[in-house]
Every structure is written in structure tokens, then in C-alpha cells.
Design a protein around this motif. Structure first.
Motif, PDB file in Angstrom:
ATOM      1  N   MET A 213      -2.732 -30.085   1.706  1.00  0.00           N
ATOM      2  CA  MET A 213      -1.995 -28.939   1.876  1.00  0.00           C
ATOM      3  C   MET A 213      -2.672 -27.762   1.931  1.00  0.00           C
ATOM      4  O   MET A 213      -3.738 -27.544   1.312  1.00  0.00           O
ATOM      5  CB  MET A 213      -1.033 -28.764   0.758  1.00  0.00           C
ATOM      6  N   THR A 214      -2.417 -26.781   2.690  1.00  0.00           N
ATOM      7  CA  THR A 214      -3.094 -25.681   3.034  1.00  0.00           C
ATOM      8  C   THR A 214      -2.582 -24.499   2.036  1.00  0.00           C
ATOM      9  O   THR A 214      -1.438 -24.504   1.632  1.00  0.00           O
ATOM     10  CB  THR A 214      -2.858 -25.136   4.405  1.00  0.00           C
ATOM     11  N   ALA A 215      -3.569 -23.791   1.474  1.00  0.00           N
ATOM     12  CA  ALA A 215      -3.094 -22.890   0.597  1.00  0.00           C
ATOM     13  C   ALA A 215      -2.267 -21.710   1.080  1.00  0.00           C
ATOM     14  O   ALA A 215      -2.761 -21.244   2.419  1.00  0.00           O
ATOM     15  CB  ALA A 215      -4.517 -22.295  -0.075  1.00  0.00           C
ATOM     16  N   PRO A 216      -1.228 -21.107   0.626  1.00  0.00           N
ATOM     17  CA  PRO A 216      -0.402 -20.266   1.284  1.00  0.00           C
ATOM     18  C   PRO A 216      -1.069 -18.961   1.609  1.00  0.00           C
ATOM     19  O   PRO A 216      -2.043 -18.578   0.632  1.00  0.00           O
ATOM     20  CB  PRO A 216       0.511 -19.981   0.343  1.00  0.00           C
ATOM     21  N   ARG A 217      -1.050 -18.035   2.320  1.00  0.00           N
ATOM     22  CA  ARG A 217      -1.472 -17.016   2.706  1.00  0.00           C
ATOM     23  C   ARG A 217      -1.108 -15.911   2.103  1.00  0.00           C
ATOM     24  O   ARG A 217       0.057 -15.582   2.314  1.00  0.00           O
ATOM     25  CB  ARG A 217      -1.663 -16.674   4.365  1.00  0.00           C
ATOM     26  N   ILE A 218      -1.557 -15.272   0.926  1.00  0.00           N
ATOM     27  CA  ILE A 218      -0.795 -14.165   0.169  1.00  0.00           C
ATOM     28  C   ILE A 218      -1.336 -12.751   0.792  1.00  0.00           C
ATOM     29  O   ILE A 218      -2.479 -12.525   1.083  1.00  0.00           O
ATOM     30  CB  ILE A 218      -1.600 -14.058  -1.331  1.00  0.00           C
ATOM     31  N   LEU A 219      -0.331 -11.781   0.866  1.00  0.00           N
ATOM     32  CA  LEU A 219      -0.562 -10.694   1.702  1.00  0.00           C
ATOM     33  C   LEU A 219      -0.036  -9.632   0.957  1.00  0.00           C
ATOM     34  O   LEU A 219       0.734  -9.634   0.101  1.00  0.00           O
ATOM     35  CB  LEU A 219       0.158 -10.620   3.084  1.00  0.00           C
ATOM     36  N   ASP A 220      -0.544  -8.198   0.944  1.00  0.00           N
ATOM     37  CA  ASP A 220       0.126  -7.088   0.463  1.00  0.00           C
ATOM     38  C   ASP A 220       1.434  -6.916   1.184  1.00  0.00           C
ATOM     39  O   ASP A 220       1.650  -6.980   2.169  1.00  0.00           O
ATOM     40  CB  ASP A 220      -0.681  -5.974   0.707  1.00  0.00           C
ATOM     41  N   ALA A 221       2.448  -6.741   0.448  1.00  0.00           N
ATOM     42  CA  ALA A 221       3.889  -6.436   0.922  1.00  0.00           C
ATOM     43  C   ALA A 221       3.829  -5.455   1.748  1.00  0.00           C
ATOM     44  O   ALA A 221       3.113  -4.151   1.223  1.00  0.00           O
ATOM     45  CB  ALA A 221       4.922  -6.455  -0.107  1.00  0.00           C
ATOM     46  N   THR A 222       4.511  -5.011   2.855  1.00  0.00           N
ATOM     47  CA  THR A 222       4.853  -4.068   3.625  1.00  0.00           C
ATOM     48  C   THR A 222       6.214  -3.607   3.880  1.00  0.00           C
ATOM     49  O   THR A 222       7.336  -4.288   3.416  1.00  0.00           O
ATOM     50  CB  THR A 222       4.309  -3.987   5.288  1.00  0.00           C
ATOM     51  N   LYS A 223       6.485  -2.325   4.164  1.00  0.00           N
ATOM     52  CA  LYS A 223       7.701  -1.949   4.270  1.00  0.00           C
ATOM     53  C   LYS A 223       8.957  -3.005   5.078  1.00  0.00           C
ATOM     54  O   LYS A 223       9.905  -3.323   4.539  1.00  0.00           O
ATOM     55  CB  LYS A 223       7.821  -0.683   5.005  1.00  0.00           C
ATOM     56  N   ALA A 224       8.167  -3.639   5.862  1.00  0.00           N
ATOM     57  CA  ALA A 224       8.977  -4.692   6.668  1.00  0.00           C
ATOM     58  C   ALA A 224       9.444  -6.011   5.648  1.00  0.00           C
ATOM     59  O   ALA A 224      10.522  -6.432   6.021  1.00  0.00           O
ATOM     60  CB  ALA A 224       8.267  -4.959   7.790  1.00  0.00           C
ATOM     61  N   ASP A 225       8.837  -6.232   4.585  1.00  0.00           N
ATOM     62  CA  ASP A 225       8.859  -7.055   3.778  1.00  0.00           C
ATOM     63  C   ASP A 225       9.951  -6.954   2.805  1.00  0.00           C
ATOM     64  O   ASP A 225      10.539  -7.698   2.002  1.00  0.00           O
ATOM     65  CB  ASP A 225       7.722  -7.572   2.699  1.00  0.00           C
ATOM     66  N   LEU A 226      10.457  -5.446   2.645  1.00  0.00           N
ATOM     67  CA  LEU A 226      11.315  -5.199   1.651  1.00  0.00           C
ATOM     68  C   LEU A 226      12.738  -5.729   1.761  1.00  0.00           C
ATOM     69  O   LEU A 226      13.332  -6.079   0.672  1.00  0.00           O
ATOM     70  CB  LEU A 226      11.499  -3.629   1.419  1.00  0.00           C
ATOM     71  N   PRO A 227      13.274  -5.974   2.821  1.00  0.00           N
ATOM     72  CA  PRO A 227      14.615  -6.710   2.807  1.00  0.00           C
ATOM     73  C   PRO A 227      14.254  -8.272   2.586  1.00  0.00           C
ATOM     74  O   PRO A 227      15.431  -8.504   1.742  1.00  0.00           O
ATOM     75  CB  PRO A 227      15.044  -6.812   4.619  1.00  0.00           C
ATOM     76  N   GLY A 228      13.380  -9.011   2.719  1.00  0.00           N
ATOM     77  CA  GLY A 228      13.351 -10.147   2.103  1.00  0.00           C
ATOM     78  C   GLY A 228      13.015 -10.268   0.606  1.00  0.00           C
ATOM     79  O   GLY A 228      13.471 -11.003  -0.140  1.00  0.00           O
ATOM     80  N   ILE A 229      12.264  -9.266   0.115  1.00  0.00           N
ATOM     81  CA  ILE A 229      12.052  -8.920  -1.324  1.00  0.00           C
ATOM     82  C   ILE A 229      13.376  -8.787  -2.039  1.00  0.00           C
ATOM     83  O   ILE A 229      13.919  -9.423  -3.080  1.00  0.00           O
ATOM     84  CB  ILE A 229      11.277  -7.885  -1.677  1.00  0.00           C
ATOM     85  N   LEU A 230      14.357  -7.721  -1.551  1.00  0.00           N
ATOM     86  CA  LEU A 230      15.400  -7.627  -1.919  1.00  0.00           C
ATOM     87  C   LEU A 230      16.424  -8.843  -1.896  1.00  0.00           C
ATOM     88  O   LEU A 230      17.181  -8.961  -2.993  1.00  0.00           O
ATOM     89  CB  LEU A 230      16.073  -6.732  -0.919  1.00  0.00           C
ATOM     90  N   GLU A 231      16.313  -9.665  -0.948  1.00  0.00           N
ATOM     91  CA  GLU A 231      17.168 -10.964  -0.954  1.00  0.00           C
ATOM     92  C   GLU A 231      16.897 -11.689  -1.926  1.00  0.00           C
ATOM     93  O   GLU A 231      17.818 -12.541  -2.635  1.00  0.00           O
ATOM     94  CB  GLU A 231      16.937 -11.730   0.502  1.00  0.00           C
TER      95      GLU A 231
END
Length: 175
Positions: free
Chosen positions: A1-19
Motif C-alpha cells: 500500500m502506498t503511503a497517503p500524500r499529506i498536504l497543507d490544507a487550502t481554502k478549497a479544502d474547507l468545505p470537505g473539512i466542514l463536512e
């Protein structure tokens, strides 16, 4: 299994974070709030973390944000400036895929990079999966506080766990 790619959150990620956040509010004991959040609140939280130099990390899957993690000051007093408390939340569709472990490891690295000495976790005492995850990454139970919270019509116990992030003997030493 490949390690997940961890990224710094951007403004575009906020709706997903909210969900993910609102799912945890509505359906789990991971967050002891009972009122869902809104996008403006998550935006203010994200900006607040950035202003402190603290990360908000995300991992994506084919459907969007699959999980996120962050840390903040543990207590708002100067004597606690080397200690942070973290949060990790995984979308229901992605639980059990190892994302929480990857996010927590990356978050611990970020805390070390910020010069933090200890990371604290506050976990609902019945959340055996989260306790096991933290133990796997070197956290130890330091306290259990019975009936300090409530949600879904019942009292909740809080387990505190912590991990020492470096081996400094004194706060002034280089890390």
C-alpha cells in the motif's frame, strides 16, 4: 500500500473539512460539540491556525478530503508554550485505511519543527480505536477524568494521552 500524500490544507479544502467536522458532531463522540459548524467558522479556525504558525493537514481520496488534522496550544499560558493538543478526523468512507496514523505522524513531525516538546490528546475514553492508534505512535495514558463531558444524553469520560516529541532536558536547549 502506498503511503497517503499529506498536504497543507487550502481554502478549497474547507468545505470537505466542514463536512467531516459536522459528521463527527452529529454522529460520534470524537467532538463534544452538539451544534454543527458553518463554513465561516471553519475559515476563521483555519486562519487562526495559520496566524499561529500551526498546520492544518489534509489527505484526499477520489471523492475529496478524506481526513484532516491540526494542533493548537494546549493551554493559553506561557508556561505551556511547548505543549500542543491535536485533533484528527477521518471521513466515514475512509476510516480504517490508515489515514489517521499517517496524519498523526505528519502532525508530530510538524510539532517538532515548531519546537514543541509534548503533544497531548484528549480522547473519549470509550474510543478504543483512537487509544490504540495513539499508543502505536508512542502516546501513553496520563489521566482519565470520569464524567467531565456529556453528549447524546450521557456522561462522558475523557482520557488524556501524551507523547514527548524530543529529548531536551530543559526548555532553553536547542531541539
Amino acid at each position: 500500500m502506498t503511503a497517503p500524500r499529506i498536504l497543507d490544507a487550502t481554502k478549497a479544502d474547507l468545505p470537505g473539512i466542514l463536512e467531516i467536522y459536522n459528521d463527527a458532531v452529529a454522529n460520534t463522540l470524537a467532538i463534544w460539540n452538539e451544534t454543527p459548524s458553518d463554513l465561516e467558522s471553519r475559515r476563521a479556525w483555519w486562519h487562526g491556525r495559520a496566524a499561529q504558525g500551526y498546520p492544518v493537514l489534509v489527505v484526499h481520496d477520489a471523492q475529496g478530503v478524506a481526513g484532516y488534522a491540526s494542533f493548537g496550544d494546549w493551554r493559553p499560558f506561557e508556561g505551556f508554550r511547548h505543549t500542543v493538543e491535536h485533533s484528527i478526523y477521518i471521513h466515514p468512507r475512509a476510516r480504517g485505511a490508515g489515514l489517521a496514523s499517517a496524519l498523526l505522524g505528519a502532525l508530530m513531525d510538524c510539532a517538532r519543527g515548531c519546537g514543541k516538546h509534548v503533544m497531548v490528546a484528549g480522547i473519549e475514553s470509550g474510543n478504543a480505536a483512537s487509544i490504540r492508534l495513539h499508543e502505536k505512535l508512542g502516546f501513553t495514558v496520563t489521566a482519565t477524568m470520569p464524567q467531565v463531558g456529556c453528549k447524546f444524553g450521557r456522561w462522558l469520560d475523557l482520557t488524556f494521552m501524551q507523547a514527548q516529541l524530543d529529548d531536551r532536558a530543559a526548555p532553553g536547549e536547542a531541539h
